[in-house]
Design a protein around this motif. Structure first.
Motif, PDB file in Angstrom:
ATOM      1  N   PRO A   1      16.050  63.189  61.492  1.00  0.00           N
ATOM      2  CA  PRO A   1      17.161  62.209  61.286  1.00  0.00           C
ATOM      3  C   PRO A   1      17.056  61.569  59.878  1.00  0.00           C
ATOM      4  N   ALA A   2      17.940  61.220  59.497  1.00  0.00           N
ATOM      5  CA  ALA A   2      17.991  60.286  58.250  1.00  0.00           C
ATOM      6  C   ALA A   2      17.647  58.978  58.428  1.00  0.00           C
ATOM      7  N   GLY A   3      16.234  58.561  57.869  1.00  0.00           N
ATOM      8  CA  GLY A   3      15.908  56.957  57.960  1.00  0.00           C
ATOM      9  C   GLY A   3      16.551  56.418  57.030  1.00  0.00           C
ATOM     10  N   LYS A   4      16.423  55.053  57.297  1.00  0.00           N
ATOM     11  CA  LYS A   4      17.281  54.125  56.139  1.00  0.00           C
ATOM     12  C   LYS A   4      16.396  54.075  54.831  1.00  0.00           C
ATOM     13  N   HIS A   5      17.046  53.832  53.759  1.00  0.00           N
ATOM     14  CA  HIS A   5      16.439  53.432  52.672  1.00  0.00           C
ATOM     15  C   HIS A   5      15.941  51.946  52.487  1.00  0.00           C
ATOM     16  N   ASP A   6      15.043  51.903  51.738  1.00  0.00           N
ATOM     17  CA  ASP A   6      14.533  50.449  51.735  1.00  0.00           C
ATOM     18  C   ASP A   6      15.324  49.926  50.398  1.00  0.00           C
ATOM     19  N   THR A   7      15.568  48.594  50.421  1.00  0.00           N
ATOM     20  CA  THR A   7      16.226  48.022  49.318  1.00  0.00           C
ATOM     21  C   THR A   7      15.487  46.880  48.698  1.00  0.00           C
ATOM     22  N   ARG A   8      15.708  46.355  47.610  1.00  0.00           N
ATOM     23  CA  ARG A   8      15.184  45.230  47.082  1.00  0.00           C
ATOM     24  C   ARG A   8      15.993  44.385  45.922  1.00  0.00           C
ATOM     25  N   PHE A   9      15.442  43.157  45.883  1.00  0.00           N
ATOM     26  CA  PHE A   9      16.200  42.421  44.811  1.00  0.00           C
ATOM     27  C   PHE A   9      15.439  42.427  43.521  1.00  0.00           C
ATOM     28  N   ARG A  10      15.776  42.968  42.337  1.00  0.00           N
ATOM     29  CA  ARG A  10      14.954  43.323  41.367  1.00  0.00           C
ATOM     30  C   ARG A  10      14.788  42.086  40.427  1.00  0.00           C
ATOM     31  N   HIS A  11      15.927  41.291  40.782  1.00  0.00           N
ATOM     32  CA  HIS A  11      16.001  39.717  40.050  1.00  0.00           C
ATOM     33  C   HIS A  11      16.861  38.935  40.883  1.00  0.00           C
ATOM     34  N   PHE A  12      16.588  37.801  40.786  1.00  0.00           N
ATOM     35  CA  PHE A  12      17.454  36.505  41.214  1.00  0.00           C
ATOM     36  C   PHE A  12      17.154  35.327  40.531  1.00  0.00           C
ATOM     37  N   SER A  13      18.240  34.541  40.199  1.00  0.00           N
ATOM     38  CA  SER A  13      17.841  33.328  39.646  1.00  0.00           C
ATOM     39  C   SER A  13      19.185  32.430  39.859  1.00  0.00           C
ATOM     40  N   ALA A  14      18.716  30.973  39.899  1.00  0.00           N
ATOM     41  CA  ALA A  14      19.842  30.188  40.148  1.00  0.00           C
ATOM     42  C   ALA A  14      19.592  29.070  39.052  1.00  0.00           C
ATOM     43  N   ASN A  15      20.677  28.739  38.070  1.00  0.00           N
ATOM     44  CA  ASN A  15      20.707  28.195  36.974  1.00  0.00           C
ATOM     45  C   ASN A  15      21.716  27.291  37.097  1.00  0.00           C
ATOM     46  N   PRO A  16      21.542  25.824  36.188  1.00  0.00           N
ATOM     47  CA  PRO A  16      20.257  25.523  35.716  1.00  0.00           C
ATOM     48  C   PRO A  16      19.524  24.977  36.707  1.00  0.00           C
ATOM     49  N   GLU A  17      18.043  24.754  36.403  1.00  0.00           N
ATOM     50  CA  GLU A  17      17.148  24.329  37.200  1.00  0.00           C
ATOM     51  C   GLU A  17      17.208  23.025  37.501  1.00  0.00           C
ATOM     52  N   SER A  18      17.882  22.082  36.728  1.00  0.00           N
ATOM     53  CA  SER A  18      18.060  20.775  37.062  1.00  0.00           C
ATOM     54  C   SER A  18      19.501  20.576  36.510  1.00  0.00           C
ATOM     55  N   VAL A  19      20.529  19.900  37.577  1.00  0.00           N
ATOM     56  CA  VAL A  19      21.817  19.949  37.221  1.00  0.00           C
ATOM     57  C   VAL A  19      22.413  18.257  38.126  1.00  0.00           C
ATOM     58  N   LYS A  20      23.397  17.957  37.390  1.00  0.00           N
ATOM     59  CA  LYS A  20      24.124  16.915  37.946  1.00  0.00           C
ATOM     60  C   LYS A  20      24.814  17.131  39.152  1.00  0.00           C
ATOM     61  N   LYS A  21      24.975  16.198  40.175  1.00  0.00           N
ATOM     62  CA  LYS A  21      25.651  16.390  41.289  1.00  0.00           C
ATOM     63  C   LYS A  21      26.998  16.587  41.036  1.00  0.00           C
ATOM     64  N   GLY A  22      27.796  17.810  41.672  1.00  0.00           N
ATOM     65  CA  GLY A  22      29.132  18.049  41.449  1.00  0.00           C
ATOM     66  C   GLY A  22      29.187  19.170  40.514  1.00  0.00           C
ATOM     67  N   LYS A  23      28.325  19.359  39.852  1.00  0.00           N
ATOM     68  CA  LYS A  23      28.299  20.390  38.647  1.00  0.00           C
ATOM     69  C   LYS A  23      27.981  21.781  39.484  1.00  0.00           C
ATOM     70  N   LYS A  24      28.265  22.719  38.579  1.00  0.00           N
ATOM     71  CA  LYS A  24      28.213  24.124  39.215  1.00  0.00           C
ATOM     72  C   LYS A  24      26.766  24.577  38.984  1.00  0.00           C
ATOM     73  N   ILE A  25      26.236  25.276  39.947  1.00  0.00           N
ATOM     74  CA  ILE A  25      25.004  26.203  39.748  1.00  0.00           C
ATOM     75  C   ILE A  25      25.460  27.700  39.828  1.00  0.00           C
ATOM     76  N   TYR A  26      24.952  28.407  38.930  1.00  0.00           N
ATOM     77  CA  TYR A  26      25.128  29.711  38.759  1.00  0.00           C
ATOM     78  C   TYR A  26      23.980  30.825  39.253  1.00  0.00           C
ATOM     79  N   PHE A  27      24.399  31.639  40.088  1.00  0.00           N
ATOM     80  CA  PHE A  27      23.410  32.702  40.611  1.00  0.00           C
ATOM     81  C   PHE A  27      23.714  33.970  39.961  1.00  0.00           C
ATOM     82  N   ALA A  28      22.473  34.778  39.545  1.00  0.00           N
ATOM     83  CA  ALA A  28      22.610  36.024  39.251  1.00  0.00           C
ATOM     84  C   ALA A  28      21.567  36.997  39.800  1.00  0.00           C
TER      85      ALA A  28
END
Length: 246
Positions: free
Chosen positions: A133-160
């Motif tokens: 039976p075909a088993g499931k393939h493993d996955t991983r996040f090679r990279h994840f970031s949330a920017n900027p590290e410091s931000v003013k309330k109400g402004k946007k946070i960008y994820f990649a």
């Protein structure tokens, strides 16, 4: 001695010569062949690998050639020709099965030929092929970031980030949904804040508004064929104003 010799000659001259019965009634026999063993049976094919099957045949001494053909019992897939690996008292053949071969009932056919008389004989035997039976393939996040590290309330946070799958090596995973979760500082619960689908390079992008300092993570839930995975954590400090922060 001379007398005895003369008597024997006289008998030979005056009577019909006797011929052994086996020679007098000998006829040319038809060749015979039997498939005596197929192993392993059932054939268990591991995921991503192959299994070699040995086919052992017994044939009469007048047989000069034995050919083995292997095919699904319904005959709807191409036929394999087994490779001869030995011919001593028995004829021994081998054929390999991999993940491309259908599971189910298979048929092996042996055709034996007496080259001098062109007479043939055949035998047929059945065996089963089982695909792991075909088993499931493993996955991983090679990279994840949330920017900027410091931000003013109400402004946007960008994820990649980038999502990958392990299929004989790590490869970028396309067309899968990634969810972004947020946990406020000094709290234990996670809340969903954003999502995106990976592109052909496995990359995803998302945004959310900054409210309070906390931690973010990316989550891939998995599927019938893929194991889920979670990224590392990214902390973002949210400032209420330019002179104070949370």
């Amino acid at each position: 001695m001379k007398k005895l010799a003369v008597s024997l000659l006289a008998v030979a001259a005056g009577s019909t010569m006797l011929v052994p019965a086996s020679a007098a009634f000998a006829t040319t026999t038809d060749p015979t062949v039997d498939i005596v063993d197929i192993s392993p049976n059932p054939v268990e094919v591991p995921r991503g690998g192959e299994t070699k099957v040995k086919i052992v045949v017994e044939a009469s001494p007048d047989v000069d050639k034995v050919e083995i053909a292997v095919e699904p019992a319904d005959g709807q897939v191409r036929t394999f020709v087994a490779k001869e690996i030995g011919n001593t008292e028995k004829w021994v053949y081998t054929v390999s099965f991999n993940g491309n071969d259908p599971a189910g009932k298979w048929k092996a056919t042996a055709l034996a030929t007496d080259v001098q008389t062109s007479k043939t004989d055949s035998d047929r035997a059945y065996f089963y092929v089982e695909q792991a039976p075909a088993g499931k393939h493993d996955t991983r996040f090679r990279h994840f970031s949330a920017n900027p590290e410091s931000v003013k309330k109400g402004k946007k946070i960008y994820f990649a980030g980038r999502l990958q799958v392990n299929d004989d090596g790590w490869h970028n995973l396309r067309g899968e949904k990634v969810n972004i979760y947020y946990r406020q500082s000094r709290h234990s619960g996670w809340k969903w804040v954003a999502r995106d689908w990976t592109d052909r390079h496995g990359r995803f992008y998302a945004t959310t508004k900054a409210w309070k300092s906390g931690t973010f993570k990316a989550v891939f839930a998995g599927s019938d064929e893929l194991n889920g995975s979670t990224s590392g954590y990214e902390y973002v400090r949210v400032k209420r104003s330019w002179y104070s922060h949370h």
